[in-house]
Every structure is written in C-alpha cells, then in structure tokens.
Design a protein around this motif. Structure first.
Motif, PDB file in Angstrom:
ATOM      1  N   LYS A 154      -8.250   3.656   2.275  1.00 55.00           N
ATOM      2  CA  LYS A 154      -9.486   2.918   1.932  1.00 55.00           C
ATOM      3  C   LYS A 154      -9.251   2.626   0.114  1.00 55.00           C
ATOM      4  O   LYS A 154      -8.424   3.121  -0.438  1.00 55.00           O
ATOM      5  N   VAL A 155      -9.195   1.327  -0.317  1.00 55.86           N
ATOM      6  CA  VAL A 155      -9.639   0.651  -1.718  1.00 55.86           C
ATOM      7  C   VAL A 155     -11.242   0.432  -2.458  1.00 55.86           C
ATOM      8  O   VAL A 155     -12.080  -0.160  -1.534  1.00 55.86           O
ATOM      9  N   ARG A 195     -10.543   7.995  -5.413  1.00 53.95           N
ATOM     10  CA  ARG A 195     -10.379   7.109  -4.710  1.00 53.95           C
ATOM     11  C   ARG A 195     -10.449   6.315  -5.713  1.00 53.95           C
ATOM     12  O   ARG A 195      -9.343   6.073  -6.580  1.00 53.95           O
ATOM     13  N   ILE A 196     -10.122   4.782  -5.166  1.00 52.01           N
ATOM     14  CA  ILE A 196      -9.181   3.981  -6.182  1.00 52.01           C
ATOM     15  C   ILE A 196      -9.824   2.844  -6.628  1.00 52.01           C
ATOM     16  O   ILE A 196     -10.488   2.281  -5.951  1.00 52.01           O
ATOM     17  N   GLY A 234       1.141  -1.084   0.296  1.00 50.72           N
ATOM     18  CA  GLY A 234       0.387   0.171   0.110  1.00 50.72           C
ATOM     19  C   GLY A 234       1.326   1.283   0.010  1.00 50.72           C
ATOM     20  O   GLY A 234       0.447   2.336  -0.116  1.00 50.72           O
ATOM     21  N   TYR A 235       2.323   1.049   0.058  1.00 50.60           N
ATOM     22  CA  TYR A 235       3.195   2.710   0.903  1.00 50.60           C
ATOM     23  C   TYR A 235       2.538   2.664  -1.331  1.00 50.60           C
ATOM     24  O   TYR A 235       3.126   4.579  -0.913  1.00 50.60           O
ATOM     25  N   THR A 236       3.026   2.827  -2.259  1.00 50.58           N
ATOM     26  CA  THR A 236       2.684   3.163  -3.296  1.00 50.58           C
ATOM     27  C   THR A 236       1.517   3.926  -3.175  1.00 50.58           C
ATOM     28  O   THR A 236       1.353   4.974  -3.898  1.00 50.58           O
ATOM     29  N   LEU A 237       0.614   3.286  -3.671  1.00 50.37           N
ATOM     30  CA  LEU A 237      -0.544   4.479  -3.315  1.00 50.37           C
ATOM     31  C   LEU A 237      -0.719   5.431  -2.852  1.00 50.37           C
ATOM     32  O   LEU A 237      -1.305   6.452  -2.644  1.00 50.37           O
ATOM     33  N   SER A 238      -0.625   5.184  -0.861  1.00 54.20           N
ATOM     34  CA  SER A 238      -0.332   6.114  -0.092  1.00 54.20           C
ATOM     35  C   SER A 238       0.192   7.531  -0.292  1.00 54.20           C
ATOM     36  O   SER A 238      -0.081   8.259  -0.365  1.00 54.20           O
ATOM     37  N   ARG A 239       1.455   7.125  -1.077  1.00 54.97           N
ATOM     38  CA  ARG A 239       2.109   8.758  -1.373  1.00 54.97           C
ATOM     39  C   ARG A 239       1.677   9.177  -2.327  1.00 54.97           C
ATOM     40  O   ARG A 239       1.649  10.345  -2.738  1.00 54.97           O
ATOM     41  N   VAL A 240       1.136   8.256  -3.581  1.00 59.63           N
ATOM     42  CA  VAL A 240       0.394   8.824  -4.739  1.00 59.63           C
ATOM     43  C   VAL A 240      -0.970   9.782  -4.282  1.00 59.63           C
ATOM     44  O   VAL A 240      -0.856  10.851  -4.962  1.00 59.63           O
ATOM     45  N   ILE A 241      -2.054   9.088  -3.174  1.00 58.76           N
ATOM     46  CA  ILE A 241      -2.781   9.616  -2.691  1.00 58.76           C
ATOM     47  C   ILE A 241      -2.117  11.023  -1.916  1.00 58.76           C
ATOM     48  O   ILE A 241      -2.987  12.283  -2.181  1.00 58.76           O
TER      49      ILE A 241
END
Ligand code: IMP
Ligand code: MG
Length: 188
Positions: free
Chosen positions: A145-146, A129-130, A110-117
């Motif tokens: 949150k996915v 949203r993801i 989840g690191y990648t997406l949490s940074r992108v968000i």
C-alpha cells in the motif's frame, strides 16, 4: 565534461519545476495528515531518496526526525530484482512509538519496500506509511500500500533527482529517461 549525462538522455520526463511543485504539494498533504502526530520520523531510503527527502522535508511543517537506511537488492542485473534485500546501513535511532514515513525514490517490483516494511514493523512503530516520488505501478510484483505518490510513470528506466545511472547523475534537477541504445550496456 559539463553535460556528460546528455548522451544518455532520451528525454526529460519530469522537469525541475514540475517536480518541485509536486514535492511541495506532497509536503503540504503530509503536514495536514500528520498535524496531530506526536512523533513523526521520516525514513529515507538511500541513496535514491536523498534529493526527494531534503526537498520534501522543507515543505513539512510538522516537527519530525529524519533517519537513513541503505538497502540493496541482490540479483539486480539488467534491471531485474529478486526478493532478496540486504540492509547495508541501518537506522541510527529507534522507531518505537513513532509514526514512520518511508521516503523512497521509486517503487518498481515493490520487493525492496515490502522487506523494509516487514523489518520496521518488528520494531514497534505506531504506524508505517510510504511516500514515493515515482511509482512504476505496472511492474509491481508484491502488493504494497503506497500512501503518497509523486508521479505514476510508465515502465522506462529513469535517472536524475536522486536516481542513478550506474551511480552517477543523481544530482540532475529533473527526471530523465535513459537512452538505452546509447548506453550500450544494461543499467544496474
Ligand atoms: P523494487 O524493489 O523493484 O521496487 O526496486 C526499487 C529500487 O530499484 C529503487 O529504490 C531504485 O533504487 C531502483 N530502480 C527501479 N527502477 C529504477 C529506474 O528506473 N532508475 C533507477 N533506479 C531504479
Ligand atoms: Mg532506491
């Protein structure tokens, strides 16, 4: 060699028909949820999300933009990720005032997406949203949150349909499990 990937393939986890059916369902659900959205933008995370994006978008009936962002995580040796995420290519348009739907191939730690968000939040979107095709939820390190998940899968290294094995085999129409014994080396 025509079937070069086969020696690395342990089993087909999700076949092409099952994938396509689920992608169509997701597209339908997204179309319903965003029916009244003024400005929707699909943000594809390259390179892994590209097959999913192009198929998914064909099932989304709401007018929308598409844009692409390439990110990489440092410290990804032998499948390990650290929280260190770098933007290799940024979006070409603004997300300000738009509904952002991030389209990703797989969520692991989840690191990648949490940074992108975190990054996209600073740019004034209406909301974010993801949508991920695959979710290895048991490996999550950060809580995110996915909103849309194609398939929740076990902790296995997979490839095909956008996901690579050492940058190859993204073109396979199905999701396969990598035979780590035959691979001999740890995949990136
Ligand atoms: P996370 O930051 O740990 O959530 O890592 C997500 C990224 O790692 C994905 O976008 C993929 O690029 C990559 N990844 C994670 N698991 C796999 C896998 O099983 N096969 C191929 N790539 C993977
Ligand atoms: Mg990815």
């Amino acid at each position: 060699m025509r079937n070069a990937h086969e020696k690395f393939l342990k089993e087909i986890l999700i076949d092409a028909d099952t994938l396509q059916a689920r992608v169509a369902d997701l597209g339908e659900q997204i179309s319903t949820d965003y029916a009244d959205a003024e400005d929707l933008i699909l943000v594809c995370i390259l390179k892994g999300g590209v097959m999913f994006l192009t198929d998914l978008a064909r099932h989304i009936t709401v007018p929308h933009e598409m844009d692409f962002m390439a990110v990489s995580s440092y410290g990804r040796g032998a499948r390990q990720t650290t929280g260190d995420v770098r933007i290799d290519m940024d979006l070409s348009v603004s997300v300000s005032g738009k509904h952002v739907l991030i389209v990703e191939d797989i969520i692991d730690s989840g690191y990648t997406l949490s940074r992108v968000i975190e990054m996209l939040k600073t740019r004034g979107p209406v909301d974010i949203r993801i949508c991920t095709l695959l979710d290895k939820s048991s490996r999550r390190k950060v809580d995110i949150k996915v909103d849309y998940v194609g398939f929740t899968i076990e902790d296995k290294f997979v490839f095909g349909y956008g996901l690579d094995l050492d940058e190859r085999f993204r073109n396979l129409p199905y999701i396969g499990v990598v035979d780590l014994d035959k691979l001999g080396i740890a995949p990136k």
